[in-house]
Design a protein around this motif. Sequence first.
Motif, PDB file in Angstrom:
ATOM      1  N   GLU A 181       0.830  -1.197   0.000  1.00 38.18           N
ATOM      2  CA  GLU A 181       0.000   0.000   0.000  1.00 38.18           C
ATOM      3  C   GLU A 181       0.869   1.254   0.000  1.00 38.18           C
ATOM      4  N   ALA A 182       1.954   1.215   0.783  1.00 31.17           N
ATOM      5  CA  ALA A 182       2.850   2.371   0.835  1.00 31.17           C
ATOM      6  C   ALA A 182       3.521   2.595  -0.516  1.00 31.17           C
ATOM      7  N   THR A 183       3.882   1.503  -1.197  1.00 26.47           N
ATOM      8  CA  THR A 183       4.503   1.619  -2.515  1.00 26.47           C
ATOM      9  C   THR A 183       3.532   2.211  -3.514  1.00 26.47           C
ATOM     10  N   GLN A 184       2.292   1.752  -3.473  1.00 29.86           N
ATOM     11  CA  GLN A 184       1.276   2.309  -4.361  1.00 29.86           C
ATOM     12  C   GLN A 184       1.057   3.789  -4.081  1.00 29.86           C
ATOM     13  N   GLU A 185       1.088   4.126  -2.789  1.00 29.02           N
ATOM     14  CA  GLU A 185       0.933   5.523  -2.393  1.00 29.02           C
ATOM     15  C   GLU A 185       2.061   6.372  -2.961  1.00 29.02           C
ATOM     16  N   ARG A 186       3.304   5.878  -2.845  1.00 31.81           N
ATOM     17  CA  ARG A 186       4.446   6.628  -3.380  1.00 31.81           C
ATOM     18  C   ARG A 186       4.357   6.764  -4.891  1.00 31.81           C
ATOM     19  N   THR A 187       3.910   5.697  -5.552  1.00 32.26           N
ATOM     20  CA  THR A 187       3.780   5.744  -7.009  1.00 32.26           C
ATOM     21  C   THR A 187       2.776   6.804  -7.431  1.00 32.26           C
ATOM     22  N   GLU A 188       1.633   6.827  -6.743  1.00 30.27           N
ATOM     23  CA  GLU A 188       0.618   7.824  -7.060  1.00 30.27           C
ATOM     24  C   GLU A 188       1.116   9.232  -6.768  1.00 30.27           C
ATOM     25  N   LEU A 189       1.808   9.369  -5.629  1.00 30.49           N
ATOM     26  CA  LEU A 189       2.304  10.683  -5.246  1.00 30.49           C
ATOM     27  C   LEU A 189       3.391  11.169  -6.208  1.00 30.49           C
ATOM     28  N   SER A 190       4.186  10.235  -6.746  1.00 31.03           N
ATOM     29  CA  SER A 190       5.207  10.605  -7.731  1.00 31.03           C
ATOM     30  C   SER A 190       4.559  11.212  -8.969  1.00 31.03           C
ATOM     31  N   GLY A 191       3.476  10.582  -9.431  1.00 30.42           N
ATOM     32  CA  GLY A 191       2.755  11.129 -10.575  1.00 30.42           C
ATOM     33  C   GLY A 191       2.167  12.489 -10.267  1.00 30.42           C
ATOM     34  N   ASP A 192       1.653  12.652  -9.050  1.00 31.65           N
ATOM     35  CA  ASP A 192       1.086  13.938  -8.645  1.00 31.65           C
ATOM     36  C   ASP A 192       2.158  15.018  -8.572  1.00 31.65           C
ATOM     37  N   LEU A 193       3.381  14.619  -8.177  1.00 24.79           N
ATOM     38  CA  LEU A 193       4.469  15.589  -8.087  1.00 24.79           C
ATOM     39  C   LEU A 193       4.857  16.106  -9.475  1.00 24.79           C
ATOM     40  N   VAL A 194       4.838  15.220 -10.455  1.00 20.46           N
ATOM     41  CA  VAL A 194       5.102  15.644 -11.838  1.00 20.46           C
ATOM     42  C   VAL A 194       4.073  16.685 -12.262  1.00 20.46           C
ATOM     43  N   THR A 195       2.808  16.396 -11.943  1.00 20.43           N
ATOM     44  CA  THR A 195       1.737  17.333 -12.275  1.00 20.43           C
ATOM     45  C   THR A 195       1.925  18.659 -11.552  1.00 20.43           C
ATOM     46  N   ALA A 196       2.308  18.585 -10.273  1.00 26.78           N
ATOM     47  CA  ALA A 196       2.477  19.797  -9.479  1.00 26.78           C
ATOM     48  C   ALA A 196       3.554  20.709 -10.058  1.00 26.78           C
ATOM     49  N   LEU A 197       4.608  20.110 -10.597  1.00 30.58           N
ATOM     50  CA  LEU A 197       5.708  20.904 -11.139  1.00 30.58           C
ATOM     51  C   LEU A 197       5.323  21.601 -12.442  1.00 30.58           C
TER      52      LEU A 197
ATOM     53  N   GLN B 297       0.482  24.689  -7.404  1.00 32.44           N
ATOM     54  CA  GLN B 297       0.543  23.830  -6.222  1.00 32.44           C
ATOM     55  C   GLN B 297       1.799  24.060  -5.391  1.00 32.44           C
ATOM     56  N   MET B 298       2.894  24.382  -6.048  1.00 34.42           N
ATOM     57  CA  MET B 298       4.155  24.607  -5.349  1.00 34.42           C
ATOM     58  C   MET B 298       4.296  26.094  -5.024  1.00 34.42           C
ATOM     59  N   SER B 299       4.833  26.361  -3.857  1.00 32.92           N
ATOM     60  CA  SER B 299       5.080  27.745  -3.456  1.00 32.92           C
ATOM     61  C   SER B 299       6.317  27.789  -2.574  1.00 32.92           C
ATOM     62  N   LEU B 300       6.789  29.003  -2.321  1.00 32.68           N
ATOM     63  CA  LEU B 300       7.952  29.178  -1.459  1.00 32.68           C
ATOM     64  C   LEU B 300       7.563  29.940  -0.201  1.00 32.68           C
ATOM     65  N   ALA B 301       8.147  29.527   0.911  1.00 36.33           N
ATOM     66  CA  ALA B 301       8.076  30.282   2.156  1.00 36.33           C
ATOM     67  C   ALA B 301       9.502  30.704   2.493  1.00 36.33           C
ATOM     68  N   TYR B 302       9.615  31.728   3.331  1.00 29.45           N
ATOM     69  CA  TYR B 302      10.935  32.291   3.621  1.00 29.45           C
ATOM     70  C   TYR B 302      11.091  32.442   5.129  1.00 29.45           C
ATOM     71  N   GLN B 303      12.169  31.866   5.673  1.00 28.25           N
ATOM     72  CA  GLN B 303      12.422  32.005   7.102  1.00 28.25           C
ATOM     73  C   GLN B 303      13.540  33.012   7.334  1.00 28.25           C
ATOM     74  N   PRO B 304      13.286  34.010   8.176  1.00 32.10           N
ATOM     75  CA  PRO B 304      14.295  35.061   8.392  1.00 32.10           C
ATOM     76  C   PRO B 304      15.565  34.540   9.055  1.00 32.10           C
ATOM     77  N   ILE B 305      16.667  35.152   8.674  1.00 32.80           N
ATOM     78  CA  ILE B 305      17.959  35.012   9.344  1.00 32.80           C
ATOM     79  C   ILE B 305      18.234  36.366   9.981  1.00 32.80           C
TER      80      ILE B 305
ATOM     81  N   TRP C 250       4.268  22.315  -0.770  1.00 30.24           N
ATOM     82  CA  TRP C 250       3.399  21.675  -1.765  1.00 30.24           C
ATOM     83  C   TRP C 250       1.995  21.567  -1.190  1.00 30.24           C
ATOM     84  N   GLN C 251       1.062  22.256  -1.819  1.00 35.48           N
ATOM     85  CA  GLN C 251      -0.339  22.183  -1.442  1.00 35.48           C
ATOM     86  C   GLN C 251      -1.054  21.301  -2.466  1.00 35.48           C
ATOM     87  N   HIS C 252      -1.273  20.037  -2.117  1.00 37.80           N
ATOM     88  CA  HIS C 252      -1.901  19.085  -3.023  1.00 37.80           C
ATOM     89  C   HIS C 252      -3.391  19.416  -3.152  1.00 37.80           C
ATOM     90  N   PRO C 253      -3.952  19.329  -4.359  1.00 40.64           N
ATOM     91  CA  PRO C 253      -5.348  19.739  -4.546  1.00 40.64           C
ATOM     92  C   PRO C 253      -6.363  18.884  -3.800  1.00 40.64           C
TER      93      PRO C 253
END
Length: 490
Positions: free
Chosen positions: A187-203, A208-216, A233-236
């Motif tokens: 199940e975990a492998t299937q989850e990673r496979t699905e998430l990998s495809g979603d990551l391609v879509t996100a890019l 879906q992808m955004s940046l946050a900035y932490q002060p120094i 990454w904010q998944h839909p």
Amino acid sequence: MSSAMVYARDRLTALLGELRYQATHDELTALGNRAQFIEKLTEALAEGEPPLAVVLVDLDGFKDVNDSFGHEIGDRLLRTVGARLHRAAGRGDVVCRLAGDEFAVLLQDVGTQAEARQRIDALMTNVARNVDIRGRNLHVAASAGFALAAPGTATVVELMRDVDVALNAAKAAGKGAVTAFEPAMREATQERTELSGDLVTALTAGDQMSLAYQPIVDIASGRILGVEALVRWQHPTRGPISPVVFIPLAEATGLIVPLGRWILGEAVRQLAAWRTEFPDGYPLTLDVNISAEQLEDPALVGEVLSLIDETGIDPGRLVLEITESALVQDLDAALRRLRQIKAMGVRLALDDFGTGYSSLSYLKTLPVDILKIDRSFVVDLEDDGPGAAMMKGIVELGAGLGIELICEGVETVEQRRRIASAGCRMGQGFLWATPQTAPAISEMLRWGVLGPADRPADRPADRPADVKELPSSAAALPAQRSRAEDRETP
């Protein structure tokens, strides 16, 4: 039948036998190959044999042997490992080399998982003995995954899939691990496979992808000196996906290079936007993490140069962060690229300093400007303790080499006091701010200071009301949470 015909028949029989041998055996080790293993496994499952176990054995660090000593030494190591497995296997067991440094063993008549593990441990003990090849004493380590099956309960395809999942889990657990297949792994492998495809879509989706900035910040005054870019990454449908989940996934699937390229581009363009927003010249620096895979990419140098030309930023305001792990693949090539980037005026930081065994040695060769001291030093820091002495030593080392220091993961007022006492001038952590949106950072820059140095709160009471955190789903993390969970690249 004439003697000529007898000769021709015998010759053809011998030729067919030779072809059959070549089709079912590995030339290097003389063991059976993948075709033979599948054939033997199919027969065992079909003939109603007692329960059996399939084991996949994969050498740890074999690529390093090939890269360091050459393929001839690597081939001899493979032959040695194959012979050891063959000798240690029981009568009726099947040992084959599937490909590369991966071997398969079919253990017959295995009653229980405990029995299988006992026999596999014996195999691995025989494999994991040093081997002397041409005067080189090589340490042999291997990981193994296994799955059990009773005849009629699984197909060859299902069994090989399950044992491959178990091997991946073993390698993820660390060198020398032996892992049994569990249904949850599938199940975990299937989850990673699905998430990998979603990551391609996100890019490619762009929303879906955004940046946050932490002060120094400057520890004494609380003034913001720079920010570190962190990806979100904010998944839909799944909501926010932790960087702890999707960064290793990006590394495993080869997506880390395009992801890192996107992070670098977005961050540098935001730095240019801040320069326009603050034309009086607010001296802000921008830290961007660079992964090992990016550092191996010959295109990195050109990408950095193109971004500087496109945005017109001061190269000295851009800081590329690298870790020791990014240098272990090909140090010479990494140094060439880093020196080319350094020649542009871009500054370099060694991140998580102190966590690796080679930290000090890298300082002799790397053209770094900044050391980011790992949070583990900050957490364990006590007045007059060994940690305080070590911190002071790092500060003195940095001063002697002309290298700036930033303490990461500062979460309490007491930690801030102690690192300041040790002589560290800059800090980063939840004490001052969690990662923020770009507009929130703009508000902070207008405000200028993140709170008086002696204020004990996580954030100053008089922060402007319109300074917003990232939504809790993306960035507002509790102070006790490890900063490692906020990293966008390794």
